[in-house]
Structure formats: structure tokens, C-alpha cells
Design a protein around this motif. Structure first.
Motif, short mmCIF file in Angstrom:
data_model
loop_
_atom_site.label_atom_id
_atom_site.label_comp_id
_atom_site.label_asym_id
_atom_site.label_seq_id
_atom_site.Cartn_x
_atom_site.Cartn_y
_atom_site.Cartn_z
N THR A 33 1.92 3.87 -21.73
CA THR A 33 3.37 3.96 -21.59
C THR A 33 3.79 4.56 -20.25
OG1 THR A 33 3.27 6.04 -22.81
CG2 THR A 33 3.86 4.09 -24.07
N SER A 34 2.86 5.23 -19.54
CA SER A 34 3.21 5.75 -18.21
C SER A 34 3.29 4.63 -17.18
CB SER A 34 2.18 6.77 -17.73
OG SER A 34 2.08 7.83 -18.62
N VAL A 35 2.66 3.49 -17.49
CA VAL A 35 2.65 2.32 -16.60
C VAL A 35 2.13 2.71 -15.21
CG1 VAL A 35 3.97 0.24 -15.92
CG2 VAL A 35 4.74 1.59 -17.86
N ASP B 267 -6.25 1.12 -16.86
CA ASP B 267 -7.50 1.85 -17.05
C ASP B 267 -8.53 0.84 -17.54
OD1 ASP B 267 -6.27 4.24 -16.41
OD2 ASP B 267 -5.89 4.79 -18.49
N GLY C 197 -0.32 11.15 -22.98
CA GLY C 197 -0.02 10.08 -22.03
C GLY C 197 1.48 10.14 -21.76
N GLY C 198 2.12 8.96 -21.64
CA GLY C 198 3.58 8.95 -21.54
C GLY C 198 4.14 9.53 -22.84
N ILE C 199 3.61 9.03 -23.94
CA ILE C 199 3.89 9.56 -25.28
C ILE C 199 2.65 10.35 -25.70
CG2 ILE C 199 4.26 8.81 -27.70
CD1 ILE C 199 6.74 8.43 -25.85
N ASP D 179 7.76 12.84 -15.97
CA ASP D 179 7.62 11.83 -14.90
C ASP D 179 8.99 11.32 -14.44
OD1 ASP D 179 4.89 12.11 -15.10
OD2 ASP D 179 4.51 10.11 -15.90
N TYR E 112 5.02 12.13 -10.53
CA TYR E 112 4.61 13.11 -11.54
C TYR E 112 4.41 14.48 -10.90
CZ TYR E 112 -0.23 12.60 -9.91
OH TYR E 112 -1.36 12.59 -9.15
N ASP E 113 4.37 15.50 -11.73
CA ASP E 113 4.24 16.88 -11.27
C ASP E 113 2.74 17.22 -11.18
OD1 ASP E 113 4.52 19.54 -10.68
OD2 ASP E 113 5.24 20.14 -12.66
N GLU E 114 2.20 17.08 -9.99
CA GLU E 114 0.74 17.18 -9.84
C GLU E 114 0.23 18.56 -10.28
OE1 GLU E 114 -0.74 15.91 -6.07
OE2 GLU E 114 -2.82 16.06 -6.77
N ASN E 115 -0.68 18.53 -11.22
CA ASN E 115 -1.29 19.74 -11.82
C ASN E 115 -0.26 20.66 -12.48
OD1 ASN E 115 -3.68 18.73 -10.79
ND2 ASN E 115 -3.53 19.92 -8.92
N GLY E 116 0.97 20.21 -12.57
CA GLY E 116 2.02 21.04 -13.19
C GLY E 116 2.52 22.14 -12.27
N GLY F 147 -6.02 12.20 -21.84
CA GLY F 147 -4.86 11.57 -21.23
C GLY F 147 -4.46 12.34 -19.98
N GLY G 253 -1.93 13.98 -19.11
CA GLY G 253 -1.29 15.28 -19.30
C GLY G 253 -2.29 16.42 -19.41
N1 LIG Z 1 -3.26 15.74 -11.83
C1 LIG Z 1 -2.24 15.57 -12.69
N2 LIG Z 1 -1.33 16.55 -12.87
C2 LIG Z 1 -0.29 16.40 -13.71
N3 LIG Z 1 -0.07 15.27 -14.42
C3 LIG Z 1 -0.95 14.27 -14.27
C4 LIG Z 1 -2.07 14.35 -13.42
N4 LIG Z 1 -2.76 13.18 -13.50
C5 LIG Z 1 -2.07 12.40 -14.36
N5 LIG Z 1 -0.98 13.04 -14.83
C6 LIG Z 1 0.05 12.54 -15.76
O1 LIG Z 1 -0.55 11.62 -16.62
C7 LIG Z 1 0.21 10.40 -16.67
C8 LIG Z 1 -0.70 9.26 -16.97
O2 LIG Z 1 -1.38 9.56 -18.15
P1 LIG Z 1 -2.10 8.44 -18.99
O3 LIG Z 1 -2.76 7.49 -18.07
O4 LIG Z 1 -2.91 9.13 -20.02
O5 LIG Z 1 -0.83 7.77 -19.67
P2 LIG Z 1 -0.75 6.42 -20.44
O6 LIG Z 1 -2.11 6.03 -20.89
O7 LIG Z 1 0.03 5.50 -19.61
O8 LIG Z 1 0.16 6.81 -21.69
P3 LIG Z 1 0.03 6.54 -23.28
O9 LIG Z 1 -1.14 7.34 -23.79
O10 LIG Z 1 1.32 7.06 -23.77
O11 LIG Z 1 -0.13 5.10 -23.48
C9 LIG Z 1 0.88 10.35 -15.30
O12 LIG Z 1 2.05 9.58 -15.39
C10 LIG Z 1 1.16 11.83 -15.02
O13 LIG Z 1 2.36 12.21 -15.64
#
Ligand SMILES: Nc1ncnc2c1ncn2[C@@H]1O[C@H](COP(=O)(O)OP(=O)(O)OP(=O)(O)O)[C@@H](O)[C@H]1O
Ligand SMILES: CC(=O)N[C@H]1[C@@H]2OC[C@@H](O2)[C@@H](O)[C@@H]1O[C@H](C)C(=O)O
Length: 396
Positions: A11-13, A17, A178-180, A210, A223-227, A315, A317
Motif C-alpha cells: 500500500t506504500s506503492v 519487492d 507497511g502503509g497499513i 508518508d 518518508y521520515d527516514e529512521n523517524g 515492513g 516501518g
Molecule cells: N529507513 C526508514 N525509516 C523510516 N521509514 C522507513 C524506512 N524505510 C522504509 N520506511 C517506511 O516504510 C514504507 C514502506 O514499507 P513497506 O514496503 O513495508 O510497505 P508496503 O509493503 O508498501 O505496505 P503494506 O504492508 O501496507 O502493503 C515507506 O513508505 C516508509 O514509510
């Protein structure tokens, strides 16, 4: 042993992967070796188009066909690239790209509604095109069979989590952010433990963060890198409490959600609230991070049969160190680790899961966990698309 490619864009698009794995064993008794894993970002324009459609932009049938083809081609390319330099896979499991998710109607609510009581979830990037372009048997469209028997079609990963993380002594929550965000609760393998396995979507993962970062940086960052940015602010607990009143957090599982609920519109509502408290950008991110962490923990305390002995994050997050730290503080003394620390890639677990789901489909094993999706029973998940050569061979 079967060599399988697993593909997903979540969902983050943020990109596709892709993994190449070797799978041994059967059903829940499987062993997985990760041979290769990579994320292939979508071209910028394609990502923007997908995001627009995900948050409700209207789209003609011709545009939908074009989008479906572009995604299928990107997925096929990812499948081909992940195999370069390796012995080829004989099977691909492709989740595709979710662009719409509507959970089934809750009959007990007795609301008058025009919605169908059956759910609907649309993943595009046609498996038949991937099978043709890679010349490899491809299984796709995993969610529809579960939905047809009354399930949400999500989350599907909990059954794979059960196979990967089950332990005779330790109960675990596998928390994907992830996104969710979604969880799988795996009790220690003792007594009638299978009755207690469950899973559901807890609510927002990185989606609101995001969108907020994109908004606050005028699109310069996603995105907020490493928070780090959020960690420099102070969360507004009054807003966190207010947002926690959202009806989703009070629904008992099984439940699933998407950006339809926690997307740009919801962020606008959060920003509107934040403007009344004169929050700085860092405070806004701190508050959204806190909301994400608190909403996850609220789900645990209200709906798990028992608190787990450990929490394993995965994920994107799980890379947000501020979010991880807040989860650790809110859940103490339960340890919060990442799945990497127990030998399963936190970045690629979802892609691995779709390789496993394809493998299960091939061997006739069910893929859904009715206690997670709400389906009436276990079913085979996924539609099978044969490779080119086999089709020619059978038609000759
Ligand atoms: N180094 C980082 N610091 C902070 N956040 C990060 C980092 N790397 C990735 N992310 C976050 O993780 C998100 C991507 O996560 P992930 O690939 O698990 O999501 P997804 O698989 O698209 O979502 P879903 O599980 O909902 O289908 C990015 O959009 C960002 O917000
Ligand atoms: C409809 C859909 O794509 N749902 C995703 C989404 O992303 C996380 C969460 O919401 C989960 O329910 C699901 O993905 C994972 C892969 C799952 O099915 O387990």
C-alpha cells in the motif's frame, strides 16, 4: 525443493519487492531459504498514477487496462531481474498492486446499505501477462477466493507467519508496519494453540506519516527516514486520544482496512485538527507517529486473546527507529525485536509470503487462515497461469 519468485507492491506503492526463495516441505511444515531479494522502484509517473487511483481518482476502463499492463510489465521485469545470475525459478507468486479494498459488510450492524455484503479487493498487474513475459507458471489474484467465502481477503500473511514463527515455548505477535499495519498472533505451540491463532489489520502503518512528509516537504521527501524528524518533535496526546476514537479501532476482528480509510483524506482531517494546536512540522510527525504506535498497542490490549511474550516487527516501518522506540516503551516489558533478529528478512517477508502462497496453491494446500480473514472455511488461494511453452506443448 521448489525455487519460487515472490512479488508484491504494498500500500506504500514504493516499489516492487521481489524475492527468489527455495521452499522445502509441505503445508505448515516448510523451510525457506532466501536466495535473493530486491526492491525495484516504480517509475515516478507510474507511482503517482497508482497513488491517485488508490485514493479514489476516477479512471476510465481504457486507462485501467493501460495501468494494469504497465504494472504487469513492471512485475515481470522484477521477476526476471531477481533471477539474473541464479538458477531459474519454476513458479512465481505475484500479489500485484492493490488499488481498491472494500471489506465485507458487517451484517450484525443491520445498517441499510447499498453495498454488497461480500467484500471486494482489486489487485492489478495481470498474472497471465507475467506468465507470458517470464515464461514461468504464475499464480496471482490471491484474495478473491477468500472473499468469495465471506472473508476480507486480508490479511493473508498470518498463515505464513504461523509456519515461519511458531515456537513450542514462546508466543509472538508478528507486527507488519507497511502503509497499513497488520498483526499475526501466534501462541506457543501447546494444547489447542491453533484455535488461538489470529490476525487482522490494526490501522495505519506509515501511510499517514508518508503523506504528511510529502505534504510538509512539497513532495521533496516521501518518508521520515529512521523517524528522525518525528523524534525531534513533541506528540500532542490530546489529538492522539481524539483520533483513537475512529470507529475502526473499536471494531472487533476479523477486520481489514486500506488507504480508503487511512489515506490523504484522513491526513487532511488530522492536519486540520493540528492547525488548532499550532503544531510545528516536527510536532505533527511526532503526533502521527504516536498515533500509529498507540493504535497498534490499543489493538493488542483490546482484542488479543493474551499479550504475546515477544513482538517481531517487519515492513518498512520497522526501520523507523522513533516508532520502534515508542512501541517498545508502550509495550514494556514485552521485548520488541525485528524479524531479522530471528532470521526472517523484515524487508522481504511479504514477498516471501506470496512465494509460499503460490507454493501452497501448487501443492493443493489452503492459503487463508479463517480466524484472520473471517472466511467461513479454508480455501485454495490464487489463479494459475501457465507459461508459454507448456501451453504450446499441450495444444500441439
Ligand atoms: N529507513 C526508514 N525509516 C523510516 N521509514 C522507513 C524506512 N524505510 C522504509 N520506511 C517506511 O516504510 C514504507 C514502506 O514499507 P513497506 O514496503 O513495508 O510497505 P508496503 O509493503 O508498501 O505496505 P503494506 O504492508 O501496507 O502493503 C515507506 O513508505 C516508509 O514509510
Ligand atoms: C488489500 C490489501 O492489499 N491489504 C494489504 C495491506 O497491507 C497490509 C495490510 O493491508 C494487509 O491486510 C494486506 O497485505 C498483506 C500482504 C496481507 O495480506 O497479509
Amino acid at each position: 525443493m521448489t525455487r519460487v519468485v515472490g512479488l508484491i507492491s504494498g500500500t506504500s506503492v514504493d516499489g516492487i519487492d521481489a524475492v527468489l526463495v527455495d521452499i522445502h516441505g509441505q503445508d505448515l511444515e516448510i523451510k525457506i531459504d532466501l536466495v535473493a531479494g530486491a526492491t525495484y522502484p516504480y517509475p515516478k509517473k507510474l507511482r503517482e498514477r497508482i497513488l491517485e487511483v488508490c485514493v479514489g481518482a476516477s479512471i476510465s476502463m481504457a486507462e485501467l487496462a493501460e495501468l494494469d499492463d504497465a504494472i504487469a510489465c513492471a512485475f515481470a521485469e522484477a521477476a526476471n531481474r531477481i533471477q539474473v545470475g541464479h538458477e531459474k525459478a519454476t513458479l512465481i507468486g505475484s500479489h500485484g498492486q492493490t488499488i481498491y479494498h472494500q471489506p465485507p459488510e458487517r451484517i450484525e450492524q443491520e445498517k441499510i446499505s447499498s453495498k454488497s455484503p461480500i467484500g471486494y479487493s482489486l489487485q492489478i498487474g495481470r498474472g497471465a501477462v507475467i506468465a507470458n513475459l517470464t515464461n514461468t507458471k504464475t499464480i496471482s489474484n490471491f484474495r478473491v477466493a477468500d472473499i468469495a467465502v465471506g472473508g476480507h481477503g486480508a490479511p493473508l500473511v498470518p498463515r505464513v507467519d504461523l509456519a515461519l514463527f511458531g515456537d513450542p515455548q514462546i508466543s509472538s505477535c508478528i507486527q507488519n508496519i507497511g502503509g497499513i499495519a497488520n498483526l499475526a498472533y501466534i501462541p506457543a505451540f501447546q494444547g489447542n494453540y491453533l484455535d488461538k491463532v489470529c490476525g487482522w489489520d490494526t490501522g495505519p502503518g506509515n501511510s499517514l506519516l508518508d503523506f504528511a512528509v510529502e505534504h510538509l516537504t512539497n513532495g521533496a521527501k516521501t518518508y521520515d527516514e529512521n523517524g528522525a524528524w518525528g523524534a525531534s518533535g513533541t506528540p500532542c496526546q490530546t489529538l492522539v486520544e481524539k483520533w483513537l476514537q475512529h470507529e475502526y479501532f473499536h471494531l472487533a476482528p476479523p477486520k481489514s482496512t486500506g488507504k480508503e480509510l487511512f489515506g490523504r483524506d484522513y491526513l487532511q482531517h488530522c492536519l486540520q485538527d493540528a492547525s488548532e494546536y499550532q503544531l510545528s512540522p516536527a510536532d505533527i510527525l511526532a503526533t502521527l507517529t504516536e498515533f500509529t504506535a498507540v493504535s497498534i498497542v490499543h489493538n493488542y490490549r483490546n482484542f488479543l486473546p493474551q499479550m504475546p511474550q515477544r513482538v517481531l516487527l517487519c515492513g518498512g516501518g520497522s526501520r523507523n527507529l522513533y516508532l520502534k522506540q515508542r512501541l517498545q516503551e508502550l509495550l514494556a516489558p514485552i521485548p520488541v525485536l525485528t524479524t531479522d533478529e530471528v532470521g526472517v528478512s523484515a524487508d522481504f517477508k511479504e514477498a516471501i509470503a506470496f512465494a509460499v502462497l503460490a507454493y501452497w496453491r501448487e501443492s493443493g494446500a489452503p492459503g487463508n487462515l479463517p480466524s484472520a480473514t473471517g472466511a467461513s472455511h479454508e480455501v485454495l488461494l490464487g489463479e494459475i497461469h501457465q507459461p508459454r511453452i507448456q501451453e504450446l506443448a499441450t495444444s500441439a
